[in-house]
Design a protein around this motif. Sequence first.
Motif, PDB file in Angstrom:
ATOM      1  N   LEU A   1      70.046  72.905  33.533  1.00  0.00           N
ATOM      2  CA  LEU A   1      68.695  73.361  33.224  1.00  0.00           C
ATOM      3  C   LEU A   1      68.612  74.880  33.111  1.00  0.00           C
ATOM      4  O   LEU A   1      69.229  75.620  33.887  1.00  0.00           O
ATOM      5  CB  LEU A   1      67.718  72.877  34.298  1.00  0.00           C
ATOM      6  CG  LEU A   1      67.632  71.352  34.501  1.00  0.00           C
ATOM      7  CD1 LEU A   1      66.612  71.032  35.588  1.00  0.00           C
ATOM      8  CD2 LEU A   1      67.276  70.653  33.193  1.00  0.00           C
ATOM      9  N   GLU A   2      67.853  75.313  32.121  1.00  0.00           N
ATOM     10  CA  GLU A   2      67.653  76.749  31.924  1.00  0.00           C
ATOM     11  C   GLU A   2      66.860  77.336  33.083  1.00  0.00           C
ATOM     12  O   GLU A   2      67.091  78.461  33.494  1.00  0.00           O
ATOM     13  CB  GLU A   2      66.897  76.991  30.609  1.00  0.00           C
ATOM     14  CG  GLU A   2      67.683  76.626  29.357  1.00  0.00           C
ATOM     15  CD  GLU A   2      68.779  77.635  29.060  1.00  0.00           C
ATOM     16  OE1 GLU A   2      68.846  78.678  29.749  1.00  0.00           O
ATOM     17  OE2 GLU A   2      69.584  77.374  28.144  1.00  0.00           O
ATOM     18  N   ARG A   3      65.927  76.552  33.619  1.00  0.00           N
ATOM     19  CA  ARG A   3      65.164  76.992  34.778  1.00  0.00           C
ATOM     20  C   ARG A   3      65.790  76.358  36.009  1.00  0.00           C
ATOM     21  O   ARG A   3      65.739  75.148  36.193  1.00  0.00           O
ATOM     22  CB  ARG A   3      63.693  76.592  34.652  1.00  0.00           C
ATOM     23  CG  ARG A   3      62.898  76.895  35.911  1.00  0.00           C
ATOM     24  CD  ARG A   3      61.473  76.401  35.825  1.00  0.00           C
ATOM     25  NE  ARG A   3      60.655  77.259  35.001  1.00  0.00           N
ATOM     26  CZ  ARG A   3      59.321  77.164  34.918  1.00  0.00           C
ATOM     27  NH1 ARG A   3      58.694  76.233  35.608  1.00  0.00           N
ATOM     28  NH2 ARG A   3      58.641  77.972  34.167  1.00  0.00           N
ATOM     29  N   ALA A   4      66.334  77.187  36.866  1.00  0.00           N
ATOM     30  CA  ALA A   4      67.050  76.668  38.031  1.00  0.00           C
ATOM     31  C   ALA A   4      66.114  76.106  39.079  1.00  0.00           C
ATOM     32  O   ALA A   4      66.477  75.186  39.825  1.00  0.00           O
ATOM     33  CB  ALA A   4      67.916  77.779  38.642  1.00  0.00           C
ATOM     34  N   GLU A   5      64.897  76.627  39.159  1.00  0.00           N
ATOM     35  CA  GLU A   5      63.982  76.198  40.204  1.00  0.00           C
ATOM     36  C   GLU A   5      62.585  76.007  39.624  1.00  0.00           C
ATOM     37  O   GLU A   5      62.095  76.823  38.856  1.00  0.00           O
ATOM     38  CB  GLU A   5      63.940  77.240  41.336  1.00  0.00           C
ATOM     39  CG  GLU A   5      63.124  76.805  42.546  1.00  0.00           C
ATOM     40  CD  GLU A   5      63.648  75.522  43.182  1.00  0.00           C
ATOM     41  OE1 GLU A   5      62.823  74.639  43.494  1.00  0.00           O
ATOM     42  OE2 GLU A   5      64.876  75.413  43.354  1.00  0.00           O
ATOM     43  N   TRP A   6      61.970  74.890  39.998  1.00  0.00           N
ATOM     44  CA  TRP A   6      60.584  74.614  39.631  1.00  0.00           C
ATOM     45  C   TRP A   6      59.751  74.669  40.901  1.00  0.00           C
ATOM     46  O   TRP A   6      60.096  74.028  41.896  1.00  0.00           O
ATOM     47  CB  TRP A   6      60.454  73.229  38.994  1.00  0.00           C
ATOM     48  CG  TRP A   6      61.011  73.126  37.604  1.00  0.00           C
ATOM     49  CD1 TRP A   6      62.293  73.341  37.218  1.00  0.00           C
ATOM     50  CD2 TRP A   6      60.287  72.765  36.425  1.00  0.00           C
ATOM     51  NE1 TRP A   6      62.436  73.138  35.876  1.00  0.00           N
ATOM     52  CE2 TRP A   6      61.219  72.782  35.349  1.00  0.00           C
ATOM     53  CE3 TRP A   6      58.968  72.420  36.156  1.00  0.00           C
ATOM     54  CZ2 TRP A   6      60.859  72.477  34.040  1.00  0.00           C
ATOM     55  CZ3 TRP A   6      58.601  72.118  34.856  1.00  0.00           C
ATOM     56  CH2 TRP A   6      59.539  72.152  33.815  1.00  0.00           C
ATOM     57  N   THR A   7      58.679  75.414  40.886  1.00  0.00           N
ATOM     58  CA  THR A   7      57.813  75.506  42.062  1.00  0.00           C
ATOM     59  C   THR A   7      56.818  74.341  42.079  1.00  0.00           C
ATOM     60  O   THR A   7      56.671  73.608  41.093  1.00  0.00           O
ATOM     61  CB  THR A   7      57.022  76.829  42.055  1.00  0.00           C
ATOM     62  OG1 THR A   7      56.123  76.824  40.937  1.00  0.00           O
ATOM     63  CG2 THR A   7      57.957  78.019  41.946  1.00  0.00           C
ATOM     64  N   ARG A   8      56.153  74.197  43.205  1.00  0.00           N
ATOM     65  CA  ARG A   8      55.113  73.173  43.314  1.00  0.00           C
ATOM     66  C   ARG A   8      54.043  73.397  42.248  1.00  0.00           C
ATOM     67  O   ARG A   8      53.567  72.445  41.625  1.00  0.00           O
ATOM     68  CB  ARG A   8      54.486  73.232  44.706  1.00  0.00           C
ATOM     69  CG  ARG A   8      53.348  72.234  44.937  1.00  0.00           C
ATOM     70  CD  ARG A   8      52.833  72.348  46.364  1.00  0.00           C
ATOM     71  NE  ARG A   8      51.765  71.387  46.653  1.00  0.00           N
ATOM     72  CZ  ARG A   8      50.469  71.627  46.438  1.00  0.00           C
ATOM     73  NH1 ARG A   8      50.093  72.807  45.943  1.00  0.00           N
ATOM     74  NH2 ARG A   8      49.552  70.704  46.719  1.00  0.00           N
TER      75      ARG A   8
END
Length: 710
Positions: free
Chosen positions: A172-179
């Motif tokens: 994934l290009e975005r390593a972390e997704w926030t709430r």
Amino acid sequence: MKHSFQARAHVLKLLGDELIGDDRLAVFELVKNAYDADATNVQVTVDLNAPEPYISVEDDGTGMDRDTIVTKWLEIGTPSKRGANKVVSKRFLRYPLGEKGVGRLAAHKLGTQQRLLSRAENKRECFVKIDWSENLSGDKRIDETSVDIRELSQPLKYKENRTGTCLKITQLERAEWTRRDIRSLKKLISTLVSPFAAVDSFSVKLDVPGRESWLNDIFDVDDILDNAIWKFSFSIVNAKISWKYEFSPPSMSGVEKRVASKDDDSLRLIELTAEDRKRLDRDDESISLISSDLNGIGDITGHFFVYYRRADLMKKIGNTQQLKEYLDEQTGVRVYRDGIRVYNYGEAGDDWLGLNVRRINRPAERMATNSVIAAINLKLTDSDQLKEKTNREGFDENPAFLRFRHIIQSVVELLDITRQDDRRQLDAALKGKGEATPHPESFEHAVDIVKKAIKDKGLEGDLKPHIDTIEREYKQVRSVMVSSGLAGLNLATIFHEVEREIGAINKGIENNESLDSLKKRTGHLVSLLDGFAPLLKRNSQKRATAYSLVDRAFILSKSRLAHHKIHFSSPLLSGEVDDFVTECPPNLVIGALRNLIDNAIYWARARAEEDPSVSRPPFIYITAFADSAESHAIAVVDNGPGFELPVDTATQPFETTKPGGMGLGLYFTNLVMESIGGSFSVMSAEELRDYIQIPTPLDGAAVILKFKNK
């Protein structure tokens, strides 16, 4: 020698990664592909706890076989969903939402590794592997990219001849997704399908393994809609509008629910300039919606849910914090075609209808983007001239879109006009009054009330000098501003503030407000008016005949009357009634008469257009008569619909039922007549007929200007 275009693989990154606005929109596009594939259920999964985090979109649509994958899915810009190839789907007869042929590249926005499993009816399941990091390495051309496609002897996912497509994206290009990110994605996905249109049981679900709590307590849209104060639904068919309006306030003293509706009515449009008509490709100058306005757009339906974000009212509704948070994120006017959303209308920060700009002049009367949840519904087959942008962020701003936006803006005007009285009643109740505060008869009348209250309370020594100064300077400033022809926002705002504050002073006296507080109020008004002292000079008064005033106003309006085919008659100009002499600033009175003629032109045209079955050409009539032994009058009469607002309201600033109108014409006229010692009144043509004879076709509004005899 001719050569063909060549492209590098980097263009795929431009079309996928950089053309799609954000990750949420990329998922949104992949779900729309499932709709085109006749899916009924779509499962979106964002698994951030897996050893290799991934995003997947799985559907139960028609799926693809190897040939479809090679000749259509891998061909960028394929025409398979546009032009002559744009046909309904086999299962649900859906028209395809995608037509650019680049939506599948949205996956590149999410990650560099893609695995696809897809199976068509009576075909083998196919496996597709794409490694974007490899395909975009170096300086490869598109024809040097590599996609692994295999037909499987035994299906891995779609067994027992089930069909569908599952796309899994890793690295994934975005390593972390926030709430916040996940909740925002959930809310966007929930808006894909219109809550007001059945879409063949098309359902989208979001799963976040291990983080399910992130999706808790998100309001269901039905819960939110139930809390709306104003509800408005409409349909436009064959250029006629049918609508239903509901006012549903919380239980409060002095405020009652109200329902109103109309069927097959004309929709009055906000007036356009000649330049705007050219941009909209609209040659016709009709006041109301006509059939050609809907070319390439088709029939329109819509639902508006309008909220009042006053804290004291939201407390009465309950769930204040949750409701506020939902409205902060989900308000706006969305557009749907065949029940599927056209992004990005209605997103946070999007104000495609200019609702917030409209509020600058009349903030209390008009809705803002953060106070409305609305859905506008179109049919995909009929709205073929509305073209979605390649980046999937709205329609191209071609003439069809500009006409569509103008129509919806006019519907919003209709809603705001319909709800304005209920809004006033609600405000009055929240302030603890049983009914809305009536407008004072005039500034002079309000000042007389204040003077009497001061005398009754024994405060003449302390306050009367201030009130006398306010009265004197107000009249001087009003005279100068009116003579300058500034019948605009500043004029109305200044006088409206002064008149409102005079009423507040009177109330303060009645409520035994402290003397210091009353002095501050009167001092504020004196300071406000002193600021205009350098401008003060006496208006030039001249003797003028009623004939000369009306004749000049007629000459200045003659071209408009002829252009709009208005039947005009004036027994004053033809010598059939007696002329009279008055003393006034002629240009002011001529300006007031032109205002009245302009209003009469609009409303007489509006009625003629709205009821074409009746032979009623627009008609304006101006006459003069002796009102009493002390005064003469000029009457401007028309055969429009008459006053749609109460008379005491119609003469107040910013009060109008004309779409897009400022509501200053009658207010300006009233100021002019007060400034010269005359008076102004409005009535129906039938009421005027009790005093003088007027032609039978005149059955609309009558405006009377009264002049003192000289």
